[in-house]
Scaffold this motif. Structure first.
Motif, PDB file in Angstrom:
ATOM      1  N   ALA A 108       0.889  -1.189   0.160  1.00 47.19           N
ATOM      2  CA  ALA A 108      -0.167   0.167   0.254  1.00 47.19           C
ATOM      3  C   ALA A 108       0.841   1.292  -0.010  1.00 47.19           C
ATOM      4  CB  ALA A 108      -0.979   0.077   1.357  1.00 47.19           C
ATOM      5  N   ALA A 109       1.912   1.104   0.786  1.00 41.22           N
ATOM      6  CA  ALA A 109       2.868   2.312   0.815  1.00 41.22           C
ATOM      7  C   ALA A 109       3.555   2.644  -0.767  1.00 41.22           C
ATOM      8  CB  ALA A 109       3.979   2.196   1.907  1.00 41.22           C
ATOM      9  N   TRP A 110       4.022   1.496  -1.149  1.00 43.24           N
ATOM     10  CA  TRP A 110       4.475   1.735  -2.471  1.00 43.24           C
ATOM     11  C   TRP A 110       3.315   2.447  -3.666  1.00 43.24           C
ATOM     12  CZ3 TRP A 110       7.215   2.212  -6.643  1.00 43.24           C
ATOM     13  CH2 TRP A 110       6.590   1.854  -7.906  1.00 43.24           C
ATOM     14  N   GLY A 111       2.228   1.829  -3.474  1.00 44.87           N
ATOM     15  CA  GLY A 111       1.209   2.320  -4.240  1.00 44.87           C
ATOM     16  C   GLY A 111       0.804   3.658  -4.137  1.00 44.87           C
ATOM     17  N   LEU A 112       0.801   4.317  -2.798  1.00 46.85           N
ATOM     18  CA  LEU A 112       0.596   5.508  -2.567  1.00 46.85           C
ATOM     19  C   LEU A 112       1.571   6.427  -3.044  1.00 46.85           C
ATOM     20  CD1 LEU A 112      -1.146   7.608  -1.235  1.00 46.85           C
ATOM     21  CD2 LEU A 112       0.274   6.971   0.856  1.00 46.85           C
ATOM     22  N   LEU A 113       2.976   6.049  -2.872  1.00 44.83           N
ATOM     23  CA  LEU A 113       4.125   6.803  -3.335  1.00 44.83           C
ATOM     24  C   LEU A 113       4.189   6.939  -4.530  1.00 44.83           C
ATOM     25  CD1 LEU A 113       7.121   5.760  -0.924  1.00 44.83           C
ATOM     26  CD2 LEU A 113       5.842   8.142  -0.930  1.00 44.83           C
ATOM     27  N   ALA A 114       3.924   5.866  -5.457  1.00 47.61           N
ATOM     28  CA  ALA A 114       4.085   5.814  -6.843  1.00 47.61           C
ATOM     29  C   ALA A 114       2.996   6.774  -7.599  1.00 47.61           C
ATOM     30  CB  ALA A 114       4.017   4.406  -7.304  1.00 47.61           C
ATOM     31  N   LYS A 115       1.788   6.648  -7.076  1.00 42.67           N
ATOM     32  CA  LYS A 115       0.692   7.414  -7.592  1.00 42.67           C
ATOM     33  C   LYS A 115       0.749   8.796  -7.100  1.00 42.67           C
ATOM     34  CE  LYS A 115      -2.186   3.279  -7.984  1.00 42.67           C
ATOM     35  NZ  LYS A 115      -3.469   2.735  -7.690  1.00 42.67           N
ATOM     36  N   ALA A 116       1.205   8.962  -5.951  1.00 45.89           N
ATOM     37  CA  ALA A 116       1.133  10.345  -5.607  1.00 45.89           C
ATOM     38  C   ALA A 116       2.318  11.270  -6.295  1.00 45.89           C
ATOM     39  CB  ALA A 116       1.296  10.302  -4.056  1.00 45.89           C
ATOM     40  N   THR A 117       3.407  10.603  -6.186  1.00 44.08           N
ATOM     41  CA  THR A 117       4.751  11.299  -6.975  1.00 44.08           C
ATOM     42  C   THR A 117       4.360  11.620  -8.480  1.00 44.08           C
ATOM     43  OG1 THR A 117       6.096  10.254  -5.374  1.00 44.08           O
ATOM     44  CG2 THR A 117       6.892  10.907  -7.433  1.00 44.08           C
ATOM     45  N   ILE A 118       3.977  10.845  -9.215  1.00 45.64           N
ATOM     46  CA  ILE A 118       3.517  10.926 -10.572  1.00 45.64           C
ATOM     47  C   ILE A 118       2.214  11.966 -10.780  1.00 45.64           C
ATOM     48  CG2 ILE A 118       2.337   9.997 -12.690  1.00 45.64           C
ATOM     49  CD1 ILE A 118       3.703   7.239 -11.802  1.00 45.64           C
ATOM     50  N   GLY A 119       1.252  11.741  -9.742  1.00 44.33           N
ATOM     51  CA  GLY A 119       0.275  12.857  -9.867  1.00 44.33           C
ATOM     52  C   GLY A 119       0.685  14.231  -9.536  1.00 44.33           C
ATOM     53  N   VAL A 120       1.657  14.337  -8.441  1.00 40.57           N
ATOM     54  CA  VAL A 120       2.318  15.762  -8.021  1.00 40.57           C
ATOM     55  C   VAL A 120       3.106  16.262  -9.129  1.00 40.57           C
ATOM     56  CG1 VAL A 120       3.669  17.108  -6.642  1.00 40.57           C
ATOM     57  CG2 VAL A 120       1.870  15.129  -5.714  1.00 40.57           C
ATOM     58  N   ALA A 121       3.972  15.563  -9.776  1.00 43.94           N
ATOM     59  CA  ALA A 121       4.785  15.967 -10.784  1.00 43.94           C
ATOM     60  C   ALA A 121       4.069  16.272 -12.094  1.00 43.94           C
ATOM     61  CB  ALA A 121       5.667  14.747 -11.255  1.00 43.94           C
ATOM     62  N   ALA A 122       2.886  15.694 -12.414  1.00 44.10           N
ATOM     63  CA  ALA A 122       2.161  15.890 -13.791  1.00 44.10           C
ATOM     64  C   ALA A 122       1.176  17.227 -13.241  1.00 44.10           C
ATOM     65  CB  ALA A 122       1.342  14.880 -14.087  1.00 44.10           C
TER      66      ALA A 122
END
Length: 222
Positions: A108-122
């Protein structure tokens, strides 16, 4: 929406993405994020592909990666929450560096970090390549409710005003021997934030009265 307001995230450039219509960029961002969020967390290579695509887009705009990276600090709350998840989640445990961590929590931590990082960067890429006024026009063209567009317009317009006032209050506190970073002075800092909220609310009322006196009828005109 005068000069000097709401441009902290924008990076001046002449790339194709800078020149693209704002409403198309908004649709592309929402569509991209829907795909990212819908991607199962176990598909690790797919997230790598999303990241490479995003890096390529940023490189094509001419926006420095450091410019985006410094503003990624907004993601810190998500990072802290993700770090805690393996410790508090239930389920099968695994040993990592001598620590007992939850396997579902790690996933769950990996999914949150990956999706949040991509979303914030976009999102930061969109903000860096689009003027705030163009974003508001794009929202209007997409038939976003006018009231929401007005709220966002005032948020952009007065964010710098409120931030500058908070900076002056902190300067006044420091000049009187108060350190806002010290836990001893946090009660005073909390009262200052409350005073800032009241001032902002009163300023909003004065602005609204001024708008009504100038013929405001509930319609936002850019």
């Amino acid at each position: 929406m005068g000069a000097g307001h709401g441009h902290r995230l924008h990076y001046h450039g002449h790339s194709r993405l800078h020149r693209a219509p704002a409403h198309l960029k908004l649709v592309a961002l929402v569509g991209f994020m829907l795909v990212v969020v819908a991607t199962p967390r176990e598909l690790y290579p797919v997230f790598g592909g999303y990241a490479l695509l995003l890096v390529a887009v940023i490189a094509s705009t001419g926006v420095p990666f450091g410019y985006i990276g410094k503003r990624m600090v907004v993601e810190v709350p998500f990072v802290l929450f993700a770090v805690l998840m393996p410790f508090v989640a239930t389920g099968p445990r695994t040993e990592v560096l001598g620590l007992s961590l939850s396997e579902p929590g790690l996933l769950a931590a990996w999914g949150l970090l990956a999706k949040a990082t991509i979303g914030v960067a976009a999102s930061l890429t969109l903000a860096a390549t689009t003027e705030p006024l163009d974003l508001l026009r794009g929202l209007q063209r997409l038939r976003v409710p006018d009231l929401i567009v007005q709220i966002m317009a005032f948020m952009v317009r007065y964010l710098d005003v409120v931030t500058a006032e908070m900076g002056r209050m902190l300067t006044g506190m420091r000049s009187r021997g108060c350190d806002p970073r010290s836990p001893r002075h946090w009660p005073l800092l909390a009262r200052s934030v409350g005073a800032l909220f009241i001032r902002s609310y009163e300023r909003g009322e004065r602005v609204h009265l001024a708008m009504l006196s100038r013929g405001y009828d509930g319609t936002f005109r850019l």
